[in-house]
Every structure is written in C-alpha cells, then in structure tokens.
Design a protein around this motif. Structure first.
Motif, PDB file in Angstrom:
ATOM      1  N   THR A  87     120.716  58.750  27.572  1.00  0.00           N
ATOM      2  CA  THR A  87     119.670  58.086  26.785  1.00  0.00           C
ATOM      3  C   THR A  87     118.411  58.935  26.726  1.00  0.00           C
ATOM      4  O   THR A  87     117.759  59.056  25.681  1.00  0.00           O
ATOM      5  N   TRP A  88     118.060  59.548  27.869  1.00  0.00           N
ATOM      6  CA  TRP A  88     116.887  60.430  27.901  1.00  0.00           C
ATOM      7  C   TRP A  88     117.067  61.614  26.965  1.00  0.00           C
ATOM      8  O   TRP A  88     116.131  62.001  26.262  1.00  0.00           O
ATOM      9  N   GLN A  89     118.266  62.184  26.923  1.00  0.00           N
ATOM     10  CA  GLN A  89     118.520  63.305  26.022  1.00  0.00           C
ATOM     11  C   GLN A  89     118.435  62.876  24.555  1.00  0.00           C
ATOM     12  O   GLN A  89     117.980  63.651  23.705  1.00  0.00           O
ATOM     13  N   SER A 118     121.760  56.883  31.818  1.00  0.00           N
ATOM     14  CA  SER A 118     120.308  57.078  31.702  1.00  0.00           C
ATOM     15  C   SER A 118     119.980  58.492  31.246  1.00  0.00           C
ATOM     16  O   SER A 118     119.091  58.695  30.405  1.00  0.00           O
ATOM     17  N   LEU A 119     120.696  59.489  31.792  1.00  0.00           N
ATOM     18  CA  LEU A 119     120.471  60.869  31.369  1.00  0.00           C
ATOM     19  C   LEU A 119     120.845  61.060  29.901  1.00  0.00           C
ATOM     20  O   LEU A 119     120.156  61.777  29.167  1.00  0.00           O
ATOM     21  N   ARG A 158     116.374  60.583  23.459  1.00  0.00           N
ATOM     22  CA  ARG A 158     114.932  60.519  23.189  1.00  0.00           C
ATOM     23  C   ARG A 158     114.373  61.918  22.984  1.00  0.00           C
ATOM     24  O   ARG A 158     113.526  62.140  22.105  1.00  0.00           O
ATOM     25  N   ARG A 159     114.833  62.868  23.804  1.00  0.00           N
ATOM     26  CA  ARG A 159     114.402  64.258  23.632  1.00  0.00           C
ATOM     27  C   ARG A 159     114.856  64.817  22.286  1.00  0.00           C
ATOM     28  O   ARG A 159     114.147  65.613  21.663  1.00  0.00           O
ATOM     29  N   HIS A 195     120.024  69.025  22.644  1.00  0.00           N
ATOM     30  CA  HIS A 195     119.935  67.709  23.268  1.00  0.00           C
ATOM     31  C   HIS A 195     121.106  66.803  22.906  1.00  0.00           C
ATOM     32  O   HIS A 195     121.551  66.008  23.734  1.00  0.00           O
ATOM     33  N   TYR A 209     124.018  67.726  25.072  1.00  0.00           N
ATOM     34  CA  TYR A 209     123.774  67.263  26.435  1.00  0.00           C
ATOM     35  C   TYR A 209     123.996  65.749  26.539  1.00  0.00           C
ATOM     36  O   TYR A 209     124.589  65.265  27.512  1.00  0.00           O
ATOM     37  N   ALA A 210     123.517  65.001  25.538  1.00  0.00           N
ATOM     38  CA  ALA A 210     123.681  63.546  25.550  1.00  0.00           C
ATOM     39  C   ALA A 210     125.168  63.180  25.530  1.00  0.00           C
ATOM     40  O   ALA A 210     125.609  62.300  26.279  1.00  0.00           O
ATOM     41  N   TRP A 219     112.459  63.615  19.715  1.00  0.00           N
ATOM     42  CA  TRP A 219     111.194  64.339  19.889  1.00  0.00           C
ATOM     43  C   TRP A 219     111.305  65.752  19.331  1.00  0.00           C
ATOM     44  O   TRP A 219     110.406  66.234  18.644  1.00  0.00           O
ATOM     45  N   TRP A 238     126.656  63.738  29.019  1.00  0.00           N
ATOM     46  CA  TRP A 238     126.317  62.706  30.001  1.00  0.00           C
ATOM     47  C   TRP A 238     127.044  61.401  29.710  1.00  0.00           C
ATOM     48  O   TRP A 238     127.554  60.739  30.647  1.00  0.00           O
TER      49      TRP A 238
END
Length: 247
Positions: free
Chosen positions: A29-31, A26-27, A33-34, A211, A214-215, A37, A218
């Motif tokens: 995936t969030w990265q 999940s982290l 998306r970031r 990001h 980071y992705a 962005w 994770w």
C-alpha cells in the motif's frame, strides 16, 4: 483416528502469518502511495521544463526556494560572466570523462548566479582549447537546479585546495572563489551551438519509477503467506478430524 488440535502451534503460526500478511500488505500500500506521488512529481516537473522561461529568482526570493517547488523551473537571467572564476566539475558523459563548466554570472543587481554552461570532454577542459568564453552582457536560458551539497555512495569529495570538483556544491565553489551574494541555486544552460564547447542542454530529467513493481512484489508475498497459512489450516483441521488432510 482424530487427534486434538495443536493449539500452541496453531496460535504461533496464526500470529506469524497475521504479522507477515499485514506487513507485506502495508508495504504494498505504501508503494502505491509512492507511485501516485512519483507520477504527480513527473507531471509537475515536465510542466516546469516545458513552460515558457520566467525570470530567475532574485535575492528577495532566495529564502523561499525549495527543491519540490522550484527545481527544473525554466528560467532566464541577464548579466556578465566572470570567466576568470570558472570551475570545472568532473562528470561521466556520452563523451567519456568530462567536466561541467560552472561560471559565475553577475547580474545587474550585483547578485551572482552560477551557470552550468555545459559539458566539455577532458581534452577541452582547459579554456584555451575551446571557443573563447562569452564576454559582455549575456542572456542565459535554462533550468534551475539545486546544489549538490551531499555526496552519493562511493562519490569523491570536492577538494577545493586542489581545484578538484566532483559535485556542484555552490556554497563551496563560492567560498573557494571568494564570491559573495551568490544565489542558492545554479542554472543548467540550454543548448546553444552543437559545434562548440562547452555544450549545453545536457540536463537529464529522469526519475526512476519502480514503485508499481515493488507494490506487486509485496502484495504477491502477502498472498503467498496467506496461501501457505490456508494450507497449514487445512492440514491441521484434517489431522484433528482424522481425514485425508493428515500426511
């Protein structure tokens, strides 16, 4: 010799592994998306910086100004500098300890916009040591910036009573100078003459974009947990069957 499965241990390890894998994925995936962005933000800001200069927002537009939509817009404005109300804001720079020269500019509609005319080394902080400030009607072109009204970690607080400034907090500067009808933004003036102080065009338009790394980190952790869980299952199944999986 086969042995029964250790169900309590198996259930606990499965729950822990499931939570860890889900959390790390999940982290990651969030990265991602970031990352998308941040790429979009960089593209939008780059387009604003290099777009033709447009008139700076007037009082009617001030309430609608937002950081995501307006910061780093390429703008132009006309007016007269109030040089007696100049404020110097400390900043580290390529020239060593230095100061941003923030000067109010009164426009024809009597509104005021703070203009960051550029940077001066500490030795040129006193206006008497620099080229005379511009007088009379002026045209300023630069980038619209939003106030620095929040401090950063380890940053010093402004001390208006001592005329000591460390952040470009427009509301605080206006209050200290007794200025009214001041725009809720300031303008970083473009470079005009490289041989004089203050020196404009020092805006750094840079966004840290880590990001993707980071992705990857994770997702790698999720895979490591999955691999460890697979080895655990292999060991437990081998143990229960009396095979080579037993250590």
């Amino acid at each position: 010799m086969s042995r029964p499965l250790r169900w309590p241990l198996l259930i606990i390890v499965t729950l822990v592994a499931t939570l860890a894998i889900t959390g790390f994925a999940s982290l990651g995936t969030w990265q991602l998306r970031r990352l998308h962005w941040k790429i979009d933000l960089i593209e939008r800001v780059d387009a604003r910086v290099h777009a033709p200069a447009q008139p700076a927002p007037g009082p009617a537009d001030w309430p609608a100004i937002t950081r995501p939509r307006d910061e780093y817009r390429h703008v132009t404005l006309h007016g007269t500098f109030l040089n007696d109300d100049e404020v110097q804001v400390y900043t580290p720079s390529d020239f060593g300890p230095a100061y941003w020269v923030m000067t109010p500019l009164r426009r024809d509609d009597d509104s005021i916009v703070m203009v960051n005319r550029g940077v001066v080394p500490e030795a040129q902080r006193d206006p008497a040591t620099r080229t005379a400030a511009p007088t009379g009607p002026q045209t300023v072109t630069g980038l619209l910036r939003l106030p620095e009204d929040q401090g950063w970690l380890f940053s010093q607080d402004n001390r208006p009573e001592d005329d000591a400034w460390y952040r470009r907090d427009i509301a605080a500067i206006a209050a200290a100078k007794g200025l009214g009808h001041v725009a809720p933004y300031f303008v970083d003036q473009e470079k005009t003459d490289s041989d004089t102080w203050p020196r404009g065009g020092q805006t750094v338009v840079s966004f840290r974009n880590a990001h993707l790394s980071y992705a990857i980190t994770w997702f790698a952790l999720a895979l490591m947990v999955l691999a460890g869980y697979a080895l655990f299952l292999r060991h437990e199944l081998g143990r229960s069957r009396g095979g080579s999986g037993e250590s």
